[in-house]
Design a protein around this motif. Structure first.
Motif, PDB file in Angstrom:
ATOM      1  N   LEU B   4       0.861  -1.175   0.000  1.00  0.00           N
ATOM      2  CA  LEU B   4       0.000   0.000   0.000  1.00  0.00           C
ATOM      3  C   LEU B   4       0.905   1.234   0.000  1.00  0.00           C
ATOM      4  N   ASP B   5       0.474   2.251  -0.729  1.00  0.00           N
ATOM      5  CA  ASP B   5       1.258   3.497  -0.759  1.00  0.00           C
ATOM      6  C   ASP B   5       1.257   4.145   0.604  1.00  0.00           C
ATOM      7  N   ASP B   6       2.215   5.020   0.774  1.00  0.00           N
ATOM      8  CA  ASP B   6       2.166   5.874   1.940  1.00  0.00           C
ATOM      9  C   ASP B   6       1.267   7.048   1.618  1.00  0.00           C
ATOM     10  N   LEU B  10      -4.841   4.548   5.159  1.00  0.00           N
ATOM     11  CA  LEU B  10      -4.953   3.150   4.738  1.00  0.00           C
ATOM     12  C   LEU B  10      -6.377   2.758   4.376  1.00  0.00           C
ATOM     13  N   GLN B  13      -7.235   3.705   0.988  1.00  0.00           N
ATOM     14  CA  GLN B  13      -6.583   2.841  -0.003  1.00  0.00           C
ATOM     15  C   GLN B  13      -7.302   1.499  -0.132  1.00  0.00           C
TER      16      GLN B  13
END
Lengths: 295, 127
Positions: B4-6, B10, B13
């Motif tokens: 998962l991207d920063d 979360l 996402q």
């Protein structure tokens, strides 16, 4: 709902040293909280007071609404796994059995499964285990106790990355199936960041951050690009850190940027990089201790 | 495990990844959406975070709760998500492209021919 832990103006002094300084916080039931901070920030002291091993110098601390010290009914509802826990000179299986007598929700099945997962030899004397294996015994007890309040204080001295990942996976699976309140103190912040629902950070005995993990993420952004554009973009924002290399600059701001602001930055040819929880906490610790970081 | 991207929270996402699956049909309408515990184990995140992500989709009416059984993709979810994304398409994809084209002094005619003629990817310097 009664908070699992509530501290009000809690302080702990040792002679000339202040370990906890006016700490007020609450930890809600059924959450995973990261208790973060540098060495000597007061994390272990707070956990020791929560588990009745130590008394506060001033203020009030309640667990399940009651004072924990010498309160057997409360103490049986919690398990505390400490860094470098010292065990009597038992075989592993005996230490596990003793633990099973103490905790009312103990799961024999889970203990056996975790022993196998971590490949802990049950008949080995604990003193003859490696450091990592000793840590694993603590993790087995901490999870198998299925205590309403589970505290892990740097539980993984000597555990390698694979074993730590195993711990995180088992912790999540257990938490999902048997929800409980978990407080995890650790230096390996980025490893656990995604597991946390709430983050409390101590610095010099004071609470410098107390926020939902989701709010903390996205706080703090590093903006880099041509120095003039960077400076134009960050004007009026709270700057945590500034770096320059020739005509390029890299500035870390405390704000979170909404979509329009991010688009604006890209249009100005700037690149944006969010801070990881670890980087964020490094900056938060740098903020003077009497200024609370609001996330 | 998919990383998962920063940056974005979360739970947002998680919602976006599920929405992606619905838009491209991986999760068909009427299909069961992974449970919060399944998502938590898969992405190695807190189950509360996963639940928050699914709830974003429930609030939008894209996913519906069936008591005691689980979460399912609602009827019309795919079209609803597509419509929403079409609205944001210009600001998310076209605007940044125009900004970069402007920086590179690529005029609109060249840009249009770039879009029309796939496989013409050698920097746009050829007439």
């Amino acid at each position: 709902m009664i908070p699992t832990i509530s501290a009000t103006a809690l302080s702990r002094r040792y002679r000339d040293q202040i370990a906890l300084d006016d700490v007020s916080l609450t930890i809600e039931p059924g959450t995973v909280t990261g208790l973060l901070g540098r060495n000597g920030a007061g994390k272990t002291t707070l956990m020791r007071i929560v588990t009745g091993l130590e008394f506060p110098t001033a203020g009030d601390l309640r667990v399940f609404g009651e004072v924990p010290a010498e309160n057997d009914a409360v103490l049986r509802r919690m398990v505390f796994v400490r860094e470098e826990q010292v065990y009597p000179d038992f075989q592993v299986r005996h230490a596990i059995r003793v633990a099973s007598w103490f905790y009312p929700n103990w799961s024999e099945d889970l203990a056996g499964q975790l022993m196998a997962d971590f490949a802990i030899p049950p008949r080995r004397r604990i003193k003859r285990l490696s450091r990592g294996m000793r840590s694993a015994v603590g993790i087995v007890i901490g999870l198998a106790a299925r205590a309403e309040l589970t505290l892990f204080d740097e539980p993984y001295a000597g555990l390698d990355a694979v074993a730590r990942q195993l711990f995180y996976d088992r912790l999540l699976a257990e938490f999902a199936e048997h929800p409980r309140t978990i407080v995890l103190s650790t230096h390996l912040i980025d490893e656990v960041a995604d597991l946390l629902e709430h983050v409390v950070m101590l610095d010099h005995g004071r609470v410098v951050l107390d926020a939902p993990a989701d709010d903390v993420r996205g706080t703090g952004m590093t903006v880099s690009g041509p120095a003039t554009a960077v400076e134009e973009f960050v004007a009026g924002r709270t700057v945590w850190h500034r770096q320059r290399l020739g005509s390029r600059a890299s500035v870390t701001v405390a704000d979170s940027l909404d979509f329009a602001e991010q688009a604006k930055a890209r249009a100005m040819n700037l690149s944006l990089e969010p801070l990881s929880l670890q980087q964020l906490l490094v900056h938060a610790a740098g903020v003077s201790a009497d200024e609370k970081v609001s996330a | 495990m998919p990383a998962l991207d920063d940056g974005t929270p979360l739970f947002v996402q998680i919602a976006e990844q599920l929405a992606d699956d619905i838009v491209d049909g991986t999760l068909a309408e009427g299909a069961r959406v992974p449970s919060t515990n399944e998502l938590a184990a898969f992405y190695r995140i807190n189950p509360a975070t996963a639940a928050k992500g699914i709830n974003l989709l429930v609030d939008d009416g894209v996913v519906e709760k069936r008591r005691g059984i689980g979460m399912f993709v609602a009827a019309g979810a795919q079209e609803q998500l597509r419509a929403g994304r079409r609205k944001r398409f210009a600001e998310q994809y076209v605007d940044p492209m125009l900004a970069e084209a402007n920086r590179l002094r690529i005029d609109t005619d060249t840009l249009v021919s770039l879009i029309r003629g796939p496989g013409w990817h050698n920097g746009g310097s050829r007439p």
